[in-house]
Scaffold this motif. Structure first.
Motif, PDB file in Angstrom:
ATOM      1  N   TYR A  89      -3.109   3.454  -8.603  1.00 10.33           N
ATOM      2  CA  TYR A  89      -3.806   3.372  -9.772  1.00 10.33           C
ATOM      3  C   TYR A  89      -5.293   3.998  -9.422  1.00 10.33           C
ATOM      4  N   ASP A  98     -10.587  10.060  -3.773  1.00  5.75           N
ATOM      5  CA  ASP A  98     -11.777   9.737  -3.268  1.00  5.75           C
ATOM      6  C   ASP A  98     -12.414  10.516  -2.049  1.00  5.75           C
ATOM      7  N   ILE A 146      -4.937   8.481  -2.058  1.00  4.28           N
ATOM      8  CA  ILE A 146      -6.345   7.854  -2.228  1.00  4.28           C
ATOM      9  C   ILE A 146      -7.424   8.972  -1.641  1.00  4.28           C
ATOM     10  N   LYS A 163     -12.985  -6.910  -4.459  1.00  3.91           N
ATOM     11  CA  LYS A 163     -12.178  -5.686  -4.433  1.00  3.91           C
ATOM     12  C   LYS A 163     -12.943  -4.571  -3.517  1.00  3.91           C
ATOM     13  N   THR A 179      -7.603  -0.113 -10.370  1.00  5.68           N
ATOM     14  CA  THR A 179      -6.797  -1.240  -9.505  1.00  5.68           C
ATOM     15  C   THR A 179      -7.648  -2.552  -9.469  1.00  5.68           C
ATOM     16  N   TYR A 227      -8.880   3.259  -7.305  1.00  6.27           N
ATOM     17  CA  TYR A 227      -9.948   1.996  -6.985  1.00  6.27           C
ATOM     18  C   TYR A 227     -10.409   1.546  -8.476  1.00  6.27           C
ATOM     19  N   TYR A 272     -10.924  -2.839  -0.388  1.00  5.45           N
ATOM     20  CA  TYR A 272     -10.817  -1.133  -0.256  1.00  5.45           C
ATOM     21  C   TYR A 272     -11.264  -0.703   0.873  1.00  5.45           C
ATOM     22  N   ILE A 312      -3.064  -6.277  -6.979  1.00  2.00           N
ATOM     23  CA  ILE A 312      -2.663  -6.426  -5.618  1.00  2.00           C
ATOM     24  C   ILE A 312      -2.014  -7.866  -5.128  1.00  2.00           C
ATOM     25  N   PHE A 353      -3.774   0.601  -4.654  1.00  3.59           N
ATOM     26  CA  PHE A 353      -4.812   1.870  -4.890  1.00  3.59           C
ATOM     27  C   PHE A 353      -4.253   3.337  -4.898  1.00  3.59           C
ATOM     28  N   SER A 354      -3.348   3.432  -4.167  1.00  2.00           N
ATOM     29  CA  SER A 354      -2.899   4.796  -4.444  1.00  2.00           C
ATOM     30  C   SER A 354      -2.099   5.008  -5.491  1.00  2.00           C
ATOM     31  N   ALA A 396      -2.086  -3.176  -0.548  1.00  2.00           N
ATOM     32  CA  ALA A 396      -3.114  -2.782  -1.182  1.00  2.00           C
ATOM     33  C   ALA A 396      -3.277  -1.291  -1.150  1.00  2.00           C
TER      34      ALA A 396
END
Length: 193
Positions: free
Chosen positions: A21, A106, A102, A49, A26, A23, A53, A31, A18-19, A14
């Motif tokens: 696409y 974020d 990520i 999700k 994704t 949060y 995350y 995943i 996440f990295s 995951a």
């Protein structure tokens, strides 16, 4: 396969997705596909999700923290322990591109100023790591007596500022020298001569 091994495998996959696409883009299906499992099977480990995350970020933060903890484990001199902790904590994101990516997308994961830290428990453990080194250094007469609680929080805040500027804002080239100079300034004031 045991549940702990499964969750580590899920969180690693995951983290990768996440990295790549972010949060928002994704999906749980992305995943599940990365893991060669069904979406339903993935829901045996997480609610949704958002829960996935949050758990993935906790997993990555704990991995970062363990990297630092392992680096200082065999250091017996608190001065070397302190310097190693500082360098390893800041260098970690240079070797974990997925989590760095990520954080770039974020930055609220690692906020500089906020009333609510979403990962307060983990970050408090980092502050405790600093406290323990300060206590040890003071106890051995190698550090000046300081307010351990206040100094630990100050050092962690300085550390967060450097992480944000180096990796989230991509100012690494300009900030690396400032980090070394700040570390020297802290240790000159902390370490007994």
């Amino acid at each position: 396969m045991r549940k702990k091994e499964n969750t580590e495998k899920i969180f690693s996959a995951a983290l990768k997705v996440f990295s790549k696409y972010g949060y928002k883009k994704t999906t749980v299906e992305d995943i599940a596909k990365e893991l060669n499992m069904t979406k339903g099977n993935l829901y045996l480990y997480v609610k949704d999700k958002k829960d996935l995350y949050h758990k993935v970020v906790e997993f990555a933060l704990l991995r970062w923290q363990n990297y630092v903890r392992q680096a200082i484990h065999n250091e017996s001199d608190p001065r070397n322990k302190f310097l190693t902790m500082c360098h390893k904590a800041v260098e970690y994101l240079s070797i974990d591109a997925e989590f760095r990516n990520i954080l770039v997308h974020d930055p609220e994961i690692f906020p500089m100023f906020t009333n609510k830290d979403p990962y307060e428990r983990i970050n408090n453990n980092s502050v405790t790591m600093i406290k323990n080194i300060l206590k040890e250094g003071i106890g051995k007469g190698l550090f000046r007596p300081v307010d351990i609680s206040a100094m630990s929080k100050a050092i962690f805040s300085i550390y967060k500022m450097f992480v944000i500027r180096m990796y989230i804002r991509s100012e690494e080239k300009d900030v690396r020298s400032m980090f070394e100079q700040t570390l020297e300034l802290i240790t000159q004031g902390l370490f007994k001569q």
